[in-house]
Scaffold this motif. Structure first.
Motif, PDB file in Angstrom:
ATOM      1  N   LEU A 155       0.840  -1.191   0.000  1.00  0.00           N
ATOM      2  CA  LEU A 155       0.000   0.000   0.000  1.00  0.00           C
ATOM      3  C   LEU A 155       0.877   1.243   0.000  1.00  0.00           C
ATOM      4  CD1 LEU A 155      -2.537  -1.027   2.799  1.00  0.00           C
ATOM      5  CD2 LEU A 155      -2.956  -1.097   0.334  1.00  0.00           C
ATOM      6  N   PHE A 156       0.420   2.275  -0.679  1.00  0.00           N
ATOM      7  CA  PHE A 156       1.122   3.555  -0.624  1.00  0.00           C
ATOM      8  C   PHE A 156       0.122   4.671  -0.902  1.00  0.00           C
ATOM      9  CE2 PHE A 156       1.572   1.901  -4.955  1.00  0.00           C
ATOM     10  CZ  PHE A 156       1.146   2.978  -5.732  1.00  0.00           C
ATOM     11  N   PRO A 157       0.377   5.858  -0.379  1.00  0.00           N
ATOM     12  CA  PRO A 157      -0.557   6.971  -0.586  1.00  0.00           C
ATOM     13  C   PRO A 157      -0.249   7.747  -1.860  1.00  0.00           C
ATOM     14  CG  PRO A 157       1.134   7.627   0.959  1.00  0.00           C
ATOM     15  CD  PRO A 157       1.441   6.200   0.583  1.00  0.00           C
ATOM     16  N   VAL A 158      -1.295   8.277  -2.457  1.00  0.00           N
ATOM     17  CA  VAL A 158      -1.165   9.245  -3.544  1.00  0.00           C
ATOM     18  C   VAL A 158      -1.965  10.477  -3.146  1.00  0.00           C
ATOM     19  CG1 VAL A 158      -0.754   7.557  -5.368  1.00  0.00           C
ATOM     20  CG2 VAL A 158      -3.105   8.194  -4.781  1.00  0.00           C
ATOM     21  N   TYR A 159      -1.667  11.597  -3.778  1.00  0.00           N
ATOM     22  CA  TYR A 159      -2.263  12.862  -3.374  1.00  0.00           C
ATOM     23  C   TYR A 159      -2.810  13.598  -4.586  1.00  0.00           C
ATOM     24  CZ  TYR A 159       0.692  11.698   0.599  1.00  0.00           C
ATOM     25  OH  TYR A 159       1.308  11.045   1.631  1.00  0.00           O
ATOM     26  N   GLN A 160      -4.046  14.087  -4.458  1.00  0.00           N
ATOM     27  CA  GLN A 160      -4.675  14.842  -5.536  1.00  0.00           C
ATOM     28  C   GLN A 160      -4.888  16.288  -5.082  1.00  0.00           C
ATOM     29  OE1 GLN A 160      -8.760  13.793  -6.671  1.00  0.00           O
ATOM     30  NE2 GLN A 160      -8.176  13.994  -8.832  1.00  0.00           N
ATOM     31  N   PRO A 161      -4.450  17.250  -5.886  1.00  0.00           N
ATOM     32  CA  PRO A 161      -4.569  18.644  -5.463  1.00  0.00           C
ATOM     33  C   PRO A 161      -6.006  19.157  -5.488  1.00  0.00           C
ATOM     34  CG  PRO A 161      -3.708  18.536  -7.684  1.00  0.00           C
ATOM     35  CD  PRO A 161      -3.748  17.122  -7.176  1.00  0.00           C
ATOM     36  N   ILE A 162      -6.285  20.057  -4.594  1.00  0.00           N
ATOM     37  CA  ILE A 162      -7.521  20.831  -4.571  1.00  0.00           C
ATOM     38  C   ILE A 162      -7.110  22.267  -4.867  1.00  0.00           C
ATOM     39  CG2 ILE A 162      -9.489  21.564  -3.170  1.00  0.00           C
ATOM     40  CD1 ILE A 162      -8.951  19.044  -1.426  1.00  0.00           C
ATOM     41  N   THR A 196       4.704  15.722   1.877  1.00  0.00           N
ATOM     42  CA  THR A 196       5.830  16.659   1.909  1.00  0.00           C
ATOM     43  C   THR A 196       5.426  18.108   1.674  1.00  0.00           C
ATOM     44  OG1 THR A 196       6.284  16.305  -0.446  1.00  0.00           O
ATOM     45  CG2 THR A 196       7.451  14.894   1.142  1.00  0.00           C
ATOM     46  N   SER A 197       4.173  18.374   1.408  1.00  0.00           N
ATOM     47  CA  SER A 197       3.736  19.741   1.142  1.00  0.00           C
ATOM     48  C   SER A 197       3.409  20.463   2.452  1.00  0.00           C
ATOM     49  CB  SER A 197       2.499  19.729   0.239  1.00  0.00           C
ATOM     50  OG  SER A 197       1.974  21.031   0.074  1.00  0.00           O
ATOM     51  N   ASP A 198       3.413  21.786   2.394  1.00  0.00           N
ATOM     52  CA  ASP A 198       2.982  22.564   3.553  1.00  0.00           C
ATOM     53  C   ASP A 198       1.525  23.008   3.407  1.00  0.00           C
ATOM     54  OD1 ASP A 198       3.252  24.443   1.578  1.00  0.00           O
ATOM     55  OD2 ASP A 198       4.676  25.709   2.638  1.00  0.00           O
ATOM     56  N   ALA A 199       0.861  22.596   2.321  1.00  0.00           N
ATOM     57  CA  ALA A 199      -0.560  22.878   2.147  1.00  0.00           C
ATOM     58  C   ALA A 199      -1.377  21.927   3.014  1.00  0.00           C
ATOM     59  CB  ALA A 199      -0.953  22.716   0.675  1.00  0.00           C
ATOM     60  N   PRO A 200      -2.605  22.292   3.368  1.00  0.00           N
ATOM     61  CA  PRO A 200      -3.433  21.410   4.194  1.00  0.00           C
ATOM     62  C   PRO A 200      -3.594  20.021   3.575  1.00  0.00           C
ATOM     63  CG  PRO A 200      -4.423  23.584   4.072  1.00  0.00           C
ATOM     64  CD  PRO A 200      -3.277  23.588   3.104  1.00  0.00           C
ATOM     65  N   PHE A 219       0.709  13.982  15.148  1.00  0.00           N
ATOM     66  CA  PHE A 219      -0.003  15.221  14.801  1.00  0.00           C
ATOM     67  C   PHE A 219       0.912  16.099  13.964  1.00  0.00           C
ATOM     68  CE2 PHE A 219      -2.252  19.201  15.329  1.00  0.00           C
ATOM     69  CZ  PHE A 219      -3.577  18.790  15.334  1.00  0.00           C
ATOM     70  N   PRO A 220       0.473  16.514  12.766  1.00  0.00           N
ATOM     71  CA  PRO A 220       1.356  17.282  11.872  1.00  0.00           C
ATOM     72  C   PRO A 220       1.667  18.673  12.410  1.00  0.00           C
ATOM     73  CG  PRO A 220      -0.880  17.213  11.010  1.00  0.00           C
ATOM     74  CD  PRO A 220      -0.856  16.280  12.188  1.00  0.00           C
ATOM     75  N   LYS A 221       2.907  19.094  12.182  1.00  0.00           N
ATOM     76  CA  LYS A 221       3.346  20.424  12.605  1.00  0.00           C
ATOM     77  C   LYS A 221       3.629  21.346  11.425  1.00  0.00           C
ATOM     78  CE  LYS A 221       5.495  18.625  16.845  1.00  0.00           C
ATOM     79  NZ  LYS A 221       6.757  18.517  17.639  1.00  0.00           N
ATOM     80  N   GLN A 222       3.892  20.753  10.247  1.00  0.00           N
ATOM     81  CA  GLN A 222       4.283  21.541   9.087  1.00  0.00           C
ATOM     82  C   GLN A 222       3.113  21.923   8.191  1.00  0.00           C
ATOM     83  OE1 GLN A 222       7.409  22.574   9.018  1.00  0.00           O
ATOM     84  NE2 GLN A 222       7.758  21.366  10.879  1.00  0.00           N
ATOM     85  N   HIS A 223       1.937  21.380   8.456  1.00  0.00           N
ATOM     86  CA  HIS A 223       0.778  21.672   7.617  1.00  0.00           C
ATOM     87  C   HIS A 223      -0.495  21.491   8.421  1.00  0.00           C
ATOM     88  CE1 HIS A 223      -0.192  17.370   7.361  1.00  0.00           C
ATOM     89  NE2 HIS A 223       1.108  17.162   7.217  1.00  0.00           N
ATOM     90  N   MET A 245       3.642  11.312  -3.624  1.00  0.00           N
ATOM     91  CA  MET A 245       4.396  12.432  -3.091  1.00  0.00           C
ATOM     92  C   MET A 245       3.794  13.768  -3.510  1.00  0.00           C
ATOM     93  SD  MET A 245       6.540  10.810  -1.298  1.00  0.00           S
ATOM     94  CE  MET A 245       7.501  12.191  -0.712  1.00  0.00           C
ATOM     95  N   ALA A 246       3.307  14.503  -2.553  1.00  0.00           N
ATOM     96  CA  ALA A 246       2.717  15.821  -2.831  1.00  0.00           C
ATOM     97  C   ALA A 246       3.814  16.777  -3.274  1.00  0.00           C
ATOM     98  CB  ALA A 246       2.031  16.366  -1.590  1.00  0.00           C
ATOM     99  N   ILE A 247       3.475  17.663  -4.211  1.00  0.00           N
ATOM    100  CA  ILE A 247       4.390  18.699  -4.677  1.00  0.00           C
ATOM    101  C   ILE A 247       3.721  20.044  -4.562  1.00  0.00           C
ATOM    102  CG2 ILE A 247       5.682  17.170  -6.202  1.00  0.00           C
ATOM    103  CD1 ILE A 247       4.023  18.148  -8.511  1.00  0.00           C
TER     104      ILE A 247
END
Length: 224
Positions: free
Chosen positions: A12-19, A72-76, A95-99, A219-221
């Motif tokens: 399993l691995f995560p993928v990220y879709q932008p909003i 890896t993004s700083d977006a929510p 708990f995330p600190k960078q986003h 990987m979020a960009i």
């Protein structure tokens, strides 16, 4: 405490879709799970049974953990939460600190165990977690659900977007969502698959998500 108890050998691995906003600037990413074992996992999520609640909650927590670890993004970050997870962000998760963190919940979650979920939601809101109502307009909706969740976002189900193909239906949708926008709730149109849909939803939604904008990726960009 809800902790992942499933085999670590699962592929399993995560993928990220932008909003994005109206200018196509990224305002956040939603995580999804992929991999050789993802179909099996998603089938368990979509067709749950009461005798497998513990396993489903553990898998839901594991998916959230993977999404957090590889983001890896700083977006929510928008995290989906299964209705059986009465604590949508258990203490075992970092708990995330960078986003910022946005948890997506459907009304089914409150139907499963409203008192417990409401208690956890209240605690998470106090920690700065925001919430989104997912798949709005596709299932049932109740005012107590809205009041309990205090959502920052409402995500319109893609079925709603795809059915709004004329001025009349768009006008009806705009009138239905206007009270939420007056409350300060941002409307996200999911399932944007064409430029026409993106243009049509400009008068209804504040943000947009779908394959026309970008497919989910590893990987979020910071840009599309």
């Amino acid at each position: 405490m809800e902790t992942p108890t499933l085999p670590s050998a699962l592929n399993l691995f995560p993928v990220y879709q932008p909003i994005v906003d109206r200018d196509l600037s990224v305002i956040g990413y939603e995580s999804f799970i992929r991999g050789n074992d993802a179909k099996q996992v998603l089938e368990g999520f979509n067709f749950p049974s009461m005798d497998k609640i513990s396993q489903i909650v553990s898998m839901d927590t594991l998916c959230k953990q993977l999404a957090l670890e590889q983001y890896t993004s700083d977006a929510p970050l928008f995290l989906n939460s299964h209705p059986y997870s009465v604590n949508p962000f258990p203490p075992s998760l970092p708990f995330p600190k960078q986003h910022d963190l946005v948890i997506e919940i459907t009304e089914q979650a409150f139907l499963h165990d409203e008192p417990s979920l409401s208690n956890h939601v209240e605690q998470l809101i106090a920690r700065g977690v925001r919430f989104a109502i997912d798949d709005f307009g596709y299932g049932h909706f109740s005012l107590p659900f809205l009041l309990n969740l205090q959502p920052t976002y409402i995500k319109l189900a893609k079925e709603i977007i795809h059915s709004c193909n004329n001025e009349r239906s768009l006008d009806v949708l705009k009138r239905l969502t206007e009270p939420f926008r007056e409350m300060g709730i941002q409307i996200i149109a999911e399932g944007i698959e064409t430029e026409v849909q993106f243009e049509q939803m400009q008068s209804v939604a504040d943000a947009f998500q779908g394959y026309w904008i970008a497919h989910p990726r590893r990987m979020a960009i910071s840009n599309l």
